[in-house]
Scaffold this active site. Structure first.
Site: not given
Ligand code: GDP
Ligand code: IMO
Ligand code: MG
Length: 425
Positions: A12-13, A15-16, A40-41, A143, A223, A238
């Site tokens: 996850g996270d 940079g989707k 959190g995107h 259900r 995720q 998750t």
């Molecule tokens: P997601 O959940 O996959 O959408 O990713 P998040 O938004 O949770 O986390 C990605 C973080 O990295 C965010 O704070 C973005 O603003 C930041 N980000 C995305 N792409 C880049 C990059 O190429 N370089 C840097 N430095 N930050 C980035």
């Molecule tokens: P995005 O879409 C990173 C992680 C939680 C925990 C596990 C289970 O922003 O990439 P949950 O609340 O889903 O039951 O938690 O999954 N988790 C994530 N980690 N990015 C996410 O979403 C996540 N959504 C859930 O931290 O380890």
């Molecule tokens: Mg995220």
């Protein structure tokens, strides 16, 4: 026009949100198909930062229609809050958002149950976002869930909600999470229903008709692959399927209607919450990655665990998703490192392993084998083409693609929309 599924290939996270925003310039429809407001995107446009939790990141592009499809679990209060915040910042949401009538609704009691279960697990807790995701999917599978179609029938919604709230409050009498104030909660839900009811429709029809009409559809995964309930590092996962296959069951679009899968990967690895993480660095290098990458959760603010790129896990993830194209993010975070490392294999009980083991206990025991490459010690944040990147950075990327079997499609060198570029053949 193609239908593309975009998924995270790590924990996850990746940079989707940012990559979705880049791709939606060319999309008619953006569709979330699983997860909930645990996601959190982040999207940065100029000086403005938006963090989307339930609403597809495509909402920030005027020309797109955004769909929360049936596979998503939706907290009506959180969704109303997110709509309000965006509307307040000048984003036109209500005209461009649709909510599947088949979405399961997530309520405060699910969040309370999530917190209670985590407390019971003590040291063994999953480290969930406490948004109630697990309990909401559990109600769906058991259900006893309540679906978004009832938002249009307030009397029925009230009856169903009160019955479930009573059930949960009964369970909570011996728990340390208190009980739910049903009257207060119902009043908020009644108001939410009036805002959301006009957005509710059969989005399986909407998505299939758009595909038949040749519209460009982008499916936004949440995720990441290693949090998938079947394939991830169970039980530290998750409660939804996060891989590309879930885009079919989560929207009602058949597999052969999907044209391509793009996998988003960070140039290193992060994880938030508990569970095995083979390349985790609990040292100054890990701290440097966290600091330079601002690795703090977009939903919960928790510090993310950081480590080097794991090619074993990512190659397996690319296979599960059929990800032929890769969007590589956060390359700039590695700009200041004299050398960079890639995990190319694991050692497990004296054996060399090149595929991700099934058992979390084993994944927790593996020792990563690294390949070291020279860093580039140069600023990549203003690169606008692949050729602009220093040769050492290009060599690093080539090696990542070679090890994971993907073709490079997109590179991101900073959080802003304009710090992204496509890579030709
Ligand atoms: P997601 O959940 O996959 O959408 O990713 P998040 O938004 O949770 O986390 C990605 C973080 O990295 C965010 O704070 C973005 O603003 C930041 N980000 C995305 N792409 C880049 C990059 O190429 N370089 C840097 N430095 N930050 C980035
Ligand atoms: P995005 O879409 C990173 C992680 C939680 C925990 C596990 C289970 O922003 O990439 P949950 O609340 O889903 O039951 O938690 O999954 N988790 C994530 N980690 N990015 C996410 O979403 C996540 N959504 C859930 O931290 O380890
Ligand atoms: Mg995220």
């Amino acid at each position: 026009m193609p239908t593309t599924v975009l998924v995270g290939l790590q924990w996850g996270d990746e940079g989707k949100g940012k990559i979705i925003d880049f791709l939606t310039e060319r999309s008619d429809l953006v569709v979330r198909f699983q997860g909930g407001n645990n996601a959190g995107h982040t999207v940065e446009i100029g000086k403005e930062q938006f963090i989307l939790h339930l609403i597809p990141s495509g909402i920030l592009r005027q020309g797109t229609l955004n769909v929360i499809a049936n596979g998503v679990v939706v907290n009506p209060l959180a969704l109303c809050h997110e709509i309000d915040e965006l509307q307040r910042r000048g984003v036109d949401v209500l005209q461009r958002l649709r909510l599947s009538s088949r979405c399961h609704l997530l309520f405060t009691y699910h969040g309370m149950m999530d917190s209670f279960r985590e407390a019971q697990l003590g040291e063994g807790k999953i480290g969930t976002t406490k948004r109630g995701i697990g309990p909401a999917y559990a109600d769906k599978a058991s259900r006893v869930g309540i679906r978004a179609c009832v938002l249009r029938d307030v009397a029925r919604f009230e009856t169903l909600f009160r019955a479930r709230a009573e059930f949960y409050n009964h369970l909570f009498t011996n728990a340390e999470v208190g009980t739910l104030e049903v009257e207060n909660e119902w009043e908020k839900l009644r108001q939410a229903a009036s805002v959301l009811a006009p957005l509710v429709e059969d989005t399986a029809l909407l998505v299939n008709r758009a595909a038949a009409a040749g519209k460009s559809i982008l499916m936004e995964g949440a995720q990441g692959t290693w949090l998938d309930v079947d394939f991830g590092t169970y039980p530290f996962v998750t409660s939804s399927n996060t891989i590309a296959g879930a885009a079919c069951t989560g929207t009602g679009l058949a597999p052969h209607r999907i044209d391509r899968v793009t996998g988003v990967v960070k140039a290193y690895t992060t994880r938030v919450g508990s569970g095995p993480f083979p390349t985790e660095l609990s040292d100054a290098t890990g701290d440097a990655l966290r600091r330079r990458g601002s690795e703090y959760g977009a939903t919960t603010g928790r510090p993310r665990r950081c480590g080097w790129f794991d090619a074993v896990a990512t190659r397996y993830a690319a296979m599960l998703n059929g990800a032929d194209g890769a969007a590589l993010t956060k390359l700039d975070v590695l700009d200041g490192f004299e050398s960079v490392r890639i995990c190319t294999a694991y050692e497990l009980d004296g054996r060399v392993v090149t595929d991700m083991p099934t058992d979390g206990e084993e994944i927790a025991r593996v020792r990563p084998r690294y390949e070291e490459m020279p860093g580039w010690l140069a600023d990549t944040t203003s690169a606008t083409t692949y050729e602009d990147l220093p040769e050492a950075a290009r060599a690093y990327i080539r090696r990542l693609m070679e090890l994971t079997g993907m073709r490079l499609e997109i590179v991101s060198v900073g959080p802003r929309r304009d710090q992204t570029f496509s890579v030709g053949d």
